[in-house]
Design a protein around this motif. Structure first.
Motif, PDB file in Angstrom:
ATOM      1  N   SER A 156       0.397 -39.106 -28.962  1.00 43.63           N
ATOM      2  CA  SER A 156       0.075 -39.554 -30.317  1.00 43.63           C
ATOM      3  C   SER A 156      -0.828 -40.775 -30.246  1.00 43.63           C
ATOM      4  CB  SER A 156       1.365 -39.891 -31.079  1.00 43.63           C
ATOM      5  OG  SER A 156       2.077 -40.919 -30.400  1.00 43.63           O
ATOM      6  N   GLN A 157      -1.197 -41.286 -31.430  1.00 38.52           N
ATOM      7  CA  GLN A 157      -2.009 -42.495 -31.583  1.00 38.52           C
ATOM      8  C   GLN A 157      -3.381 -42.368 -30.919  1.00 38.52           C
ATOM      9  OE1 GLN A 157       0.605 -45.650 -30.130  1.00 38.52           O
ATOM     10  NE2 GLN A 157       1.369 -45.964 -32.211  1.00 38.52           N
ATOM     11  N   LEU A 336      -5.703 -29.214 -42.057  1.00 37.46           N
ATOM     12  CA  LEU A 336      -4.528 -29.794 -41.407  1.00 37.46           C
ATOM     13  C   LEU A 336      -4.887 -30.154 -39.970  1.00 37.46           C
ATOM     14  CD1 LEU A 336      -1.527 -30.527 -41.221  1.00 37.46           C
ATOM     15  CD2 LEU A 336      -1.052 -28.121 -40.683  1.00 37.46           C
ATOM     16  N   ILE A 337      -4.775 -31.434 -39.627  1.00 45.38           N
ATOM     17  CA  ILE A 337      -5.086 -31.890 -38.285  1.00 45.38           C
ATOM     18  C   ILE A 337      -3.832 -31.884 -37.414  1.00 45.38           C
ATOM     19  CG2 ILE A 337      -6.056 -33.769 -36.922  1.00 45.38           C
ATOM     20  CD1 ILE A 337      -8.030 -32.269 -38.788  1.00 45.38           C
ATOM     21  N   GLU A 338      -2.758 -32.495 -37.890  1.00 45.97           N
ATOM     22  CA  GLU A 338      -1.495 -32.452 -37.155  1.00 45.97           C
ATOM     23  C   GLU A 338      -0.366 -32.944 -38.049  1.00 45.97           C
ATOM     24  OE1 GLU A 338      -0.735 -35.527 -34.056  1.00 45.97           O
ATOM     25  OE2 GLU A 338      -2.844 -36.036 -34.358  1.00 45.97           O
ATOM     26  N   VAL A 339       0.869 -32.741 -37.565  1.00 48.75           N
ATOM     27  CA  VAL A 339       2.067 -33.197 -38.266  1.00 48.75           C
ATOM     28  C   VAL A 339       2.863 -34.060 -37.286  1.00 48.75           C
ATOM     29  CG1 VAL A 339       4.117 -32.534 -39.569  1.00 48.75           C
ATOM     30  CG2 VAL A 339       2.096 -31.046 -39.588  1.00 48.75           C
ATOM     31  N   ASN A 340       3.319 -35.207 -37.741  1.00 51.82           N
ATOM     32  CA  ASN A 340       4.026 -36.154 -36.883  1.00 51.82           C
ATOM     33  C   ASN A 340       5.507 -36.209 -37.233  1.00 51.82           C
ATOM     34  OD1 ASN A 340       1.644 -37.842 -35.486  1.00 51.82           O
ATOM     35  ND2 ASN A 340       1.077 -37.360 -37.593  1.00 51.82           N
ATOM     36  N   ALA A 341       6.363 -36.103 -36.217  1.00 55.27           N
ATOM     37  CA  ALA A 341       7.800 -36.223 -36.429  1.00 55.27           C
ATOM     38  C   ALA A 341       8.244 -37.679 -36.493  1.00 55.27           C
ATOM     39  CB  ALA A 341       8.560 -35.510 -35.312  1.00 55.27           C
ATOM     40  N   SER A 342       7.460 -38.564 -35.896  1.00 52.69           N
ATOM     41  CA  SER A 342       7.776 -39.995 -35.921  1.00 52.69           C
ATOM     42  C   SER A 342       6.548 -40.751 -36.392  1.00 52.69           C
ATOM     43  CB  SER A 342       8.215 -40.475 -34.537  1.00 52.69           C
ATOM     44  OG  SER A 342       9.365 -39.794 -34.099  1.00 52.69           O
ATOM     45  N   PRO A 343       6.162 -40.585 -37.673  1.00 51.46           N
ATOM     46  CA  PRO A 343       4.985 -41.299 -38.168  1.00 51.46           C
ATOM     47  C   PRO A 343       5.188 -42.801 -38.039  1.00 51.46           C
ATOM     48  CG  PRO A 343       6.284 -40.441 -40.001  1.00 51.46           C
ATOM     49  CD  PRO A 343       6.850 -39.843 -38.747  1.00 51.46           C
ATOM     50  N   SER A 344       4.120 -43.508 -37.739  1.00 54.60           N
ATOM     51  CA  SER A 344       4.231 -44.944 -37.518  1.00 54.60           C
ATOM     52  C   SER A 344       4.802 -45.651 -38.746  1.00 54.60           C
ATOM     53  CB  SER A 344       2.851 -45.538 -37.199  1.00 54.60           C
ATOM     54  OG  SER A 344       2.929 -46.942 -37.132  1.00 54.60           O
TER      55      SER A 344
END
Length: 436
Positions: A156-157, A336-344
């Motif tokens: 991520s990031q 849709l680029i991506e989906v985050n389970a732990s968004p900042s």
């Protein structure tokens, strides 16, 4: 009423606490594995008490690593809640997200026809490398001159991401079928996805941006999902150009990347609130066009969740706050680029901190450890219920150019967030607390 306790190491059996007689639902023992905004919100919540890792808890805001190590070894009482579904990676790992979307689209085409399946055409052409290297090469040769982007499937990031136009730049991911299993294992490279780069992004002041939007899922069986009204657009710090594909400050909008730019100004930040973006787009393109755009974005949320509904392990103890990344192109088509389970949840400014604090407070309101909701609400704070085993609708609207009057989804992304007024109306005060 007695409570069972945890014994042994981190992988031993864990039994969540039963409630003592006379202990109201306003007392919640929480565990938090993070030290950012969520810790502040939990600490300030009336009646919530933090406990140490080896103590009994009712609510756990954990990271996915803790979940994978402990969930299968735990027995949880009815009231306990945890902030992840056990196999959330089916939607949040880049390769699995695309795999599930492709399968869902094929199912729709077979069962409902091509027009319905076309509603899933919101993610770029994507291949997993090295597994689909030869399929990728065929597509690459059909689109000579196009720009592609490589992304590690589980990072991520912006870490590990790069753009390319030549096959020689990705030779490390070439799958060689002539090597033995031992040789392949010895030379194994990290899995990536190769994805067609959106070469015509919508620009504001010459800069590229994407949207971070929050979706809360409280159940997959049946599917129950909430959309948060607030979010933000993340801008690059450098004007967009395809002449240099090596400049990450041009092409990657991740805040973790942009804040390392030489000319980054933390006072200015690199974000717009979604209300500001929606006003800008409406002034430039008109209300009808923007309404249609946001309906298309709603479609992305619903279709992506439906694509994993049958593979996610549903558990009544689990909920998930997803961070969706959406990119707009020049034609105002959302991707849709991506989906985050732990968004900042770390704030980059005071405005960002306030928005994320409200988001997290409202997440706790929806999860409702205190038992203050009826279960029939369509709005809780800044969250609007958009899917409840089927679409949730709000008032009837009519635009001349859109044809006849029709129902529209119960979503207000980028609209006025009247959460404080709504919460005063909706929620009873905590014990000992006066209404504001």
């Amino acid at each position: 009423m007695s409570r069972s306790k945890q014994t042994g190491g981190p992988k031993s059996n864990y039994t969540s606490p039963k409630r003592k007689e006379g202990e109201g639902r306003s007392t919640v023992r929480y565990r938090c594995g993070l030290s950012n905004t969520i810790q502040d919100v939990l600490h300030q919540r009336p009646g919530w008490i933090e406990v140490k890792d080896d103590c009994e808890w009712d609510f756990n805001w954990c990271d996915v690593g803790w979940l994978r190590e402990n969930f299968d070894h735990s027995y949880l009482e009815e009231h306990v809640r945890i902030c992840h579904f056990r196999n959330n990676y089916e939607l949040t790992r880049k390769n699995l997200m695309v795999k599930n979307l492709k399968r869902y689209r094929k199912t729709l085409e077979r069962e409902a026809g091509r027009l319905e399946a076309a509603k899933c055409d919101f993610f770029p052409r994507t291949f997993e490398l090295p597994n689909e290297y030869h399929l990728f090469v065929e597509e690459f040769k059909r689109s000579q001159g196009s720009t592609w982007i490589m992304k590690p499937v589980a990072r991520s990031q912006g870490k590990g991401i790069f753009l390319f136009r030549k096959l020689k730049d990705i030779m490390d991911w070439k799958k060689d079928g002539t090597r033995s299993d031992d040789q392949r294992e010895e030379n194994q490279v990290e899995s990536y996805v190769a994805q067609r780069y959106i070469e015509n992004p919508y620009l504001i002041s010459g800069r590229k941006f994407d949207l971070r939007v929050y979706v809360l899922v409280t159940s997959y069986t049946p599917l129950k999902a909430w959309l948060y009204r607030d979010g933000f657009a993340r801008f690059s710090s450098t004007r967009f150009s395809l002449s240099s594909i090596d400049d990450q400050y041009v092409h990657l909008t991740n805040v973790a990347v942009q804040k390392t730019a030489p000319d980054y100004d933390p006072e200015k930040d690199c974000k717009w609130q979604l209300q500001q973006l929606r006003r800008y787009l409406t002034a430039k393109h008109g209300r009808e066009t923007v309404e249609r755009l946001f309906q298309d974005i709603d479609n992305i949320f619903v279709r992506s969740l439906l694509s994993v509904q049958k593979v996610i392990i549903n558990d009544k103890h689990c909920f998930e706050l997803y961070g969706y990344d959406i990119l707009l192109d020049q034609d105002l088509k959302p991707w849709l680029i991506e989906v985050n389970a732990s968004p900042s949840l770390t704030a980059s400014s005071q405005e960002d901190y306030e928005m994320k604090s409200c988001l997290l407070e409202d997440t706790l309101h929806v999860v409702d450890m205190e038992g203050r909701l009826t279960g029939k609400e369509k709005q809780v704070g800044g969250f609007d219920l958009m899917w409840n085993d089927g679409p949730v609708y709000r008032e009837i609207i009519h635009f001349e150019n859109l044809g006849s009057t029709s129902l529209t989804a119960n979503t207000h992304l980028g609209c006025n967030n009247d959460r404080q007024k709504q919460l005063r109306y909706l929620l009873k005060p905590f014990p000992g607390q006066k209404r504001a």
